[in-house]
Design a protein around this motif. Structure first.
Motif, PDB file in Angstrom:
ATOM      1  N   PRO A  88       0.818  -1.219   0.000  1.00  0.00           N
ATOM      2  CA  PRO A  88       0.000   0.000   0.000  1.00  0.00           C
ATOM      3  C   PRO A  88       0.858   1.279   0.000  1.00  0.00           C
ATOM      4  N   VAL A  89       1.999   1.223   0.665  1.00  0.00           N
ATOM      5  CA  VAL A  89       2.891   2.395   0.675  1.00  0.00           C
ATOM      6  C   VAL A  89       3.427   2.640  -0.729  1.00  0.00           C
ATOM      7  N   GLN A  90       3.798   1.567  -1.426  1.00  0.00           N
ATOM      8  CA  GLN A  90       4.303   1.722  -2.791  1.00  0.00           C
ATOM      9  C   GLN A  90       3.210   2.286  -3.703  1.00  0.00           C
ATOM     10  N   THR A  91       1.983   1.854  -3.516  1.00  0.00           N
ATOM     11  CA  THR A  91       0.871   2.393  -4.301  1.00  0.00           C
ATOM     12  C   THR A  91       0.718   3.883  -4.040  1.00  0.00           C
ATOM     13  N   TYR A  92       0.830   4.274  -2.784  1.00  0.00           N
ATOM     14  CA  TYR A  92       0.730   5.701  -2.436  1.00  0.00           C
ATOM     15  C   TYR A  92       1.870   6.497  -3.063  1.00  0.00           C
ATOM     16  N   VAL A  93       3.083   5.967  -2.988  1.00  0.00           N
ATOM     17  CA  VAL A  93       4.253   6.660  -3.565  1.00  0.00           C
ATOM     18  C   VAL A  93       4.095   6.779  -5.073  1.00  0.00           C
ATOM     19  N   ASP A  94       3.604   5.727  -5.724  1.00  0.00           N
ATOM     20  CA  ASP A  94       3.370   5.793  -7.175  1.00  0.00           C
ATOM     21  C   ASP A  94       2.353   6.874  -7.521  1.00  0.00           C
ATOM     22  N   GLY A  95       1.305   6.986  -6.708  1.00  0.00           N
ATOM     23  CA  GLY A  95       0.305   8.043  -6.933  1.00  0.00           C
ATOM     24  C   GLY A  95       0.906   9.428  -6.771  1.00  0.00           C
ATOM     25  N   VAL A  96       1.751   9.603  -5.757  1.00  0.00           N
ATOM     26  CA  VAL A  96       2.408  10.898  -5.552  1.00  0.00           C
ATOM     27  C   VAL A  96       3.329  11.209  -6.722  1.00  0.00           C
ATOM     28  N   ASP A  97       4.086  10.214  -7.202  1.00  0.00           N
ATOM     29  CA  ASP A  97       4.959  10.428  -8.367  1.00  0.00           C
ATOM     30  C   ASP A  97       4.149  10.810  -9.595  1.00  0.00           C
ATOM     31  N   ARG A  98       3.018  10.132  -9.801  1.00  0.00           N
ATOM     32  CA  ARG A  98       2.173  10.435 -10.968  1.00  0.00           C
ATOM     33  C   ARG A  98       1.650  11.864 -10.882  1.00  0.00           C
ATOM     34  N   ARG A  99       1.188  12.268  -9.689  1.00  0.00           N
ATOM     35  CA  ARG A  99       0.696  13.643  -9.521  1.00  0.00           C
ATOM     36  C   ARG A  99       1.831  14.655  -9.675  1.00  0.00           C
TER      37      ARG A  99
END
Length: 187
Positions: A88-99
């Protein structure tokens, strides 16, 4: 073999020593062959011992490396479980990178007005005064947002309409137009 010692005038005694070889030449040859065989046997034995020692050393090292490998594999399994817990942390980090990429792409065409004004102030000669300043930015730029959050802009904000240039027949790629008016004591 007979050995005679030097005679001295006072010494008249002579020592005689003799030896007779009663062995045949083939016996001497056989003795020499036996000595060479013994040397070769000792050399072969030393070589076998050296090879066996090297092989035993390599087996010990291999066993130690295999034990280290088993330990590392056990550690890897433990770490894989911890990585799965962090999904879940990696998913959150990926979302932050995408934004972050979306914001960077959106801001790529923005003008830093503070830098424009600083450059204008540096370029303005002494005694000159700027009375008005206007900035025209492009409008209607086609922006497309992809499913992964990246923004595609065909023109990247570079348009030529409405901004006059030194050559009226050439098309200029510009980000925006700055129009200013002012007064100066001379040219």
């Amino acid at each position: 073999m007979i050995i005679l010692k030097d005679r001295s005038p006072t010494d008249t005694q002579v020592e005689v020593s003799s030896s007779v070889n009663l062995l045949s030449p083939w016996v001497h040859e056989e003795l020499r062959v036996r000595r060479w065989r013994q040397r070769f046997a000792l050399g072969l034995l030393a070589l076998v011992v050296a090879i066996a020692g090297g092989w035993a050393y390599e087996r010990i090292v291999l066993a130690q490396v295999e034990a280290d490998l088993r330990g590392e594999e056990a550690t890897a399994e433990s770490l894989q479980g911890r990585i799965a817990d962090l999904a879940p942390v990696q998913t959150y980090v990926d979302g932050v990178d995408r934004r972050s990429r979306a914001v960077q792409q959106q801001m790529a065409t923005d003008v830093a007005f503070s830098e424009v004004l600083e450059a204008l102030a540096d370029a303005t000669p002494g005694g000159a005064r700027i009375e008005s300043l206007s900035v025209d930015l492009p409008t209607g730029v086609g922006v497309t947002i992809a499913p992964d959050g990246t923004i595609t802009d065909v023109t990247r904000g570079l348009v030529a309409a409405g901004c006059p240039g030194p050559d009226p027949f050439a098309v200029l790629e510009v980000i925006g137009c700055v129009t200013l008016s002012g007064t100066a004591a001379d040219r």
